[in-house]
Design a protein around this motif. Structure first.
Motif, PDB file in Angstrom:
ATOM      1  N   SER A 148      50.083  36.618  38.487  1.00 60.90           N
ATOM      2  CA  SER A 148      49.746  34.949  38.684  1.00 60.90           C
ATOM      3  C   SER A 148      48.955  34.847  39.181  1.00 60.90           C
ATOM      4  O   SER A 148      48.552  34.951  40.537  1.00 60.90           O
ATOM      5  N   ALA A 149      48.153  33.714  38.433  1.00 61.13           N
ATOM      6  CA  ALA A 149      46.757  33.703  38.707  1.00 61.13           C
ATOM      7  C   ALA A 149      47.253  31.558  38.722  1.00 61.13           C
ATOM      8  O   ALA A 149      47.272  30.969  38.468  1.00 61.13           O
ATOM      9  N   THR A 150      46.381  31.515  40.011  1.00 63.05           N
ATOM     10  CA  THR A 150      46.308  30.171  40.983  1.00 63.05           C
ATOM     11  C   THR A 150      45.384  29.921  40.206  1.00 63.05           C
ATOM     12  O   THR A 150      44.205  30.216  39.873  1.00 63.05           O
ATOM     13  N   PRO A 151      45.289  28.717  39.923  1.00 63.36           N
ATOM     14  CA  PRO A 151      44.004  27.858  39.024  1.00 63.36           C
ATOM     15  C   PRO A 151      42.701  27.546  40.070  1.00 63.36           C
ATOM     16  O   PRO A 151      43.584  27.158  41.652  1.00 63.36           O
ATOM     17  N   PRO A 152      41.578  27.280  39.805  1.00 60.36           N
ATOM     18  CA  PRO A 152      40.789  27.048  41.043  1.00 60.36           C
ATOM     19  C   PRO A 152      40.722  25.665  41.544  1.00 60.36           C
ATOM     20  O   PRO A 152      41.280  24.293  41.397  1.00 60.36           O
ATOM     21  N   SER A 153      40.905  25.713  43.325  1.00 58.78           N
ATOM     22  CA  SER A 153      40.572  24.369  43.800  1.00 58.78           C
ATOM     23  C   SER A 153      39.212  23.353  42.953  1.00 58.78           C
ATOM     24  O   SER A 153      38.584  23.735  42.954  1.00 58.78           O
ATOM     25  N   PHE A 154      39.585  21.768  43.410  1.00 60.39           N
ATOM     26  CA  PHE A 154      38.907  20.680  43.474  1.00 60.39           C
ATOM     27  C   PHE A 154      37.121  21.440  44.402  1.00 60.39           C
ATOM     28  O   PHE A 154      36.393  21.262  43.138  1.00 60.39           O
ATOM     29  N   GLY A 155      37.157  21.666  45.223  1.00 62.76           N
ATOM     30  CA  GLY A 155      36.636  21.955  46.243  1.00 62.76           C
ATOM     31  C   GLY A 155      35.058  23.161  45.157  1.00 62.76           C
ATOM     32  O   GLY A 155      34.073  22.986  45.110  1.00 62.76           O
ATOM     33  N   THR A 156      36.342  24.059  45.058  1.00 70.53           N
ATOM     34  CA  THR A 156      35.364  25.393  44.009  1.00 70.53           C
ATOM     35  C   THR A 156      34.780  24.822  42.922  1.00 70.53           C
ATOM     36  O   THR A 156      33.786  24.846  42.216  1.00 70.53           O
ATOM     37  N   LEU A 157      35.793  24.359  41.865  1.00 67.11           N
ATOM     38  CA  LEU A 157      34.961  23.853  40.569  1.00 67.11           C
ATOM     39  C   LEU A 157      33.528  22.736  40.798  1.00 67.11           C
ATOM     40  O   LEU A 157      32.760  22.779  40.415  1.00 67.11           O
ATOM     41  N   ALA A 158      33.614  22.307  42.447  1.00 67.17           N
ATOM     42  CA  ALA A 158      32.681  21.265  42.623  1.00 67.17           C
ATOM     43  C   ALA A 158      31.899  21.762  42.466  1.00 67.17           C
ATOM     44  O   ALA A 158      30.289  21.679  42.590  1.00 67.17           O
ATOM     45  N   LEU A 159      32.236  23.500  43.519  1.00 70.15           N
ATOM     46  CA  LEU A 159      30.953  24.384  43.674  1.00 70.15           C
ATOM     47  C   LEU A 159      30.106  24.802  42.773  1.00 70.15           C
ATOM     48  O   LEU A 159      29.180  24.751  42.481  1.00 70.15           O
ATOM     49  N   ARG A 160      30.971  25.107  41.903  1.00 70.09           N
ATOM     50  CA  ARG A 160      30.671  25.409  40.268  1.00 70.09           C
ATOM     51  C   ARG A 160      29.823  24.207  39.809  1.00 70.09           C
ATOM     52  O   ARG A 160      28.241  25.096  39.428  1.00 70.09           O
ATOM     53  N   TRP A 161      29.537  23.450  39.939  1.00 67.88           N
ATOM     54  CA  TRP A 161      29.406  22.352  39.127  1.00 67.88           C
ATOM     55  C   TRP A 161      28.199  21.895  40.117  1.00 67.88           C
ATOM     56  O   TRP A 161      26.596  21.578  39.685  1.00 67.88           O
ATOM     57  N   TYR A 162      27.846  22.254  41.113  1.00 68.03           N
ATOM     58  CA  TYR A 162      26.178  21.371  41.963  1.00 68.03           C
ATOM     59  C   TYR A 162      25.677  22.965  41.824  1.00 68.03           C
ATOM     60  O   TYR A 162      24.893  22.376  41.510  1.00 68.03           O
ATOM     61  N   ARG A 163      26.345  23.604  42.025  1.00 67.95           N
ATOM     62  CA  ARG A 163      24.916  25.062  41.829  1.00 67.95           C
ATOM     63  C   ARG A 163      24.198  25.061  40.186  1.00 67.95           C
ATOM     64  O   ARG A 163      23.547  25.463  40.156  1.00 67.95           O
ATOM     65  N   LEU A 164      24.903  24.850  39.259  1.00 76.23           N
ATOM     66  CA  LEU A 164      24.735  24.632  38.037  1.00 76.23           C
ATOM     67  C   LEU A 164      23.703  24.177  37.708  1.00 76.23           C
ATOM     68  O   LEU A 164      22.573  24.207  36.864  1.00 76.23           O
ATOM     69  N   ASN A 165      24.040  22.339  38.652  1.00 74.49           N
ATOM     70  CA  ASN A 165      23.049  21.645  38.007  1.00 74.49           C
ATOM     71  C   ASN A 165      22.137  20.870  39.685  1.00 74.49           C
ATOM     72  O   ASN A 165      21.979  19.693  39.594  1.00 74.49           O
ATOM     73  N   GLN A 166      21.970  21.876  40.082  1.00 70.51           N
ATOM     74  CA  GLN A 166      20.880  21.151  41.250  1.00 70.51           C
ATOM     75  C   GLN A 166      19.649  20.759  40.625  1.00 70.51           C
ATOM     76  O   GLN A 166      19.132  20.246  41.786  1.00 70.51           O
ATOM     77  N   GLY A 167      18.816  21.290  40.004  1.00 76.50           N
ATOM     78  CA  GLY A 167      17.060  21.062  39.820  1.00 76.50           C
ATOM     79  C   GLY A 167      17.742  20.138  39.243  1.00 76.50           C
ATOM     80  O   GLY A 167      16.843  19.347  39.698  1.00 76.50           O
ATOM     81  N   ARG A 168      18.729  19.860  38.608  1.00 70.39           N
ATOM     82  CA  ARG A 168      18.827  17.911  37.991  1.00 70.39           C
ATOM     83  C   ARG A 168      19.524  16.984  38.681  1.00 70.39           C
ATOM     84  O   ARG A 168      18.104  16.242  39.068  1.00 70.39           O
ATOM     85  N   LEU A 169      20.263  17.166  39.958  1.00 71.39           N
ATOM     86  CA  LEU A 169      20.515  16.566  40.976  1.00 71.39           C
ATOM     87  C   LEU A 169      19.613  16.395  42.226  1.00 71.39           C
ATOM     88  O   LEU A 169      18.989  15.413  41.891  1.00 71.39           O
TER      89      LEU A 169
END
Length: 289
Positions: free
Chosen positions: A18-39
């Protein structure tokens, strides 16, 4: 019998964990790391604009005179009031639409003619020797100097303004395309010839892709020069357009409208350049950072 039946049936299918979907905080952290330079770049740009507006407000509020006079310069609040008034005026919107139409026609003609001509001149020496001297003589002539000649050449002011816009963007596009053709690695050309490629294939598969970065650089520079040429033409011979709006505001001593026209020109030029850069990223995904 039970053992034989189990052996014939084969191994039992594995039950997936059983795989639990990632939480909203985890997704937000990943998005921030990917777009850190643009932000970071966006935040710095917003801070710089706020600082610019603050300095502008202070200089105009206290009427600072220090080499440069800010006694008659409108404040940001006055320009904003002029902007809200102009947004409800259909005449101001018509000025913007006409300028954008002239830019689109003149720049499109310059790109359609300048890019193929630059590619051909870069590939064939005879064509380069014929056209390049003429282009180099005409290229340094500023757009303002072309206004009287354009009025004599074309029957209407609209056609003359489009012609001046075309000239302003044509030469940067042509020169940058030529520069891109001159930097193509000859090893790639010889390799294509050794593999049996013909002239058309070499032109399409080697020269054109290698010159694309310089072509889009020329398109970006040409768009900026096109706006400069357009505004100069509209101020001198135009009856409509954002350049005419700015010059008319100066003639009527409406200082807030002058600043509004200048800001509108800058925003329109920035938007045009961003469209070209976005198209370049779509055409050249290998150069996207």
């Amino acid at each position: 019998m039970p053992a034989t039946a189990i052996a014939e049936a084969g191994p039992a299918p594995a039950v997936p964990p059983s795989a639990t979907p990632p939480s909203f905080g985890t997704l937000a952290l990943r998005w921030y790391r990917l777009n850190q330079g643009r932000l970071r770049a966006t935040a710095i740009g917003i801070a710089a604009l706020i600082a610019f507006l603050l300095v502008w407000h202070l200089l105009t509020t206290y009427r600072v005179v220090f080499f440069v006079r800010f006694t008659n310069v409108p404040s940001p609040l006055a320009v904003y009031a002029s902007f809200t008034k102009a947004m409800h005026d259909p005449k101001f919107l018509m000025h913007i639409l006409l300028s954008c139409r002239r830019i689109f026609i003149g720049f499109s003609l310059a790109a359609i003619i300048g890019v193929p001509l630059g590619l051909i001149m870069g590939r064939f020496k005879l064509v380069h020797e014929i056209i390049f001297p003429v282009a180099e003589v005409l290229r340094p002539i500023p757009a303002i100097a072309w206004v009287p000649m354009a009025i004599m050449l074309w029957p209407t002011n609209e056609q003359s303004i489009v012609f001046i816009t075309f000239l302003g963007s044509f030469f940067p596009i042509l020169v940058n395309t030529l520069h891109g053709m001159s930097l193509v690695d000859p090893v790639l050309v010889r390799a294509a010839q050794c593999l049996g490629a013909r002239e058309r294939s070499i032109f399409r598969e080697v020269y054109f892709p290698a010159s694309l970065p310089h072509i889009f650089t020329g398109l970006t520079v040409g768009m900026g020069v096109a706006w400069v040429s357009l505004i100069a033409a509209e101020m001198i011979s135009g009856q409509y357009g954002i350049g005419y709006f700015t010059w008319e505001a100066y003639s009527l001593v409406q200082y807030a409208d002058i600043a509004l026209g200048m800001i509108a020109i800058g925003v329109l030029g920035l938007g045009s350049s961003l469209l070209i850069r976005g198209a370049g990223q779509l055409v050249m995904p290998w150069r996207a950072k």
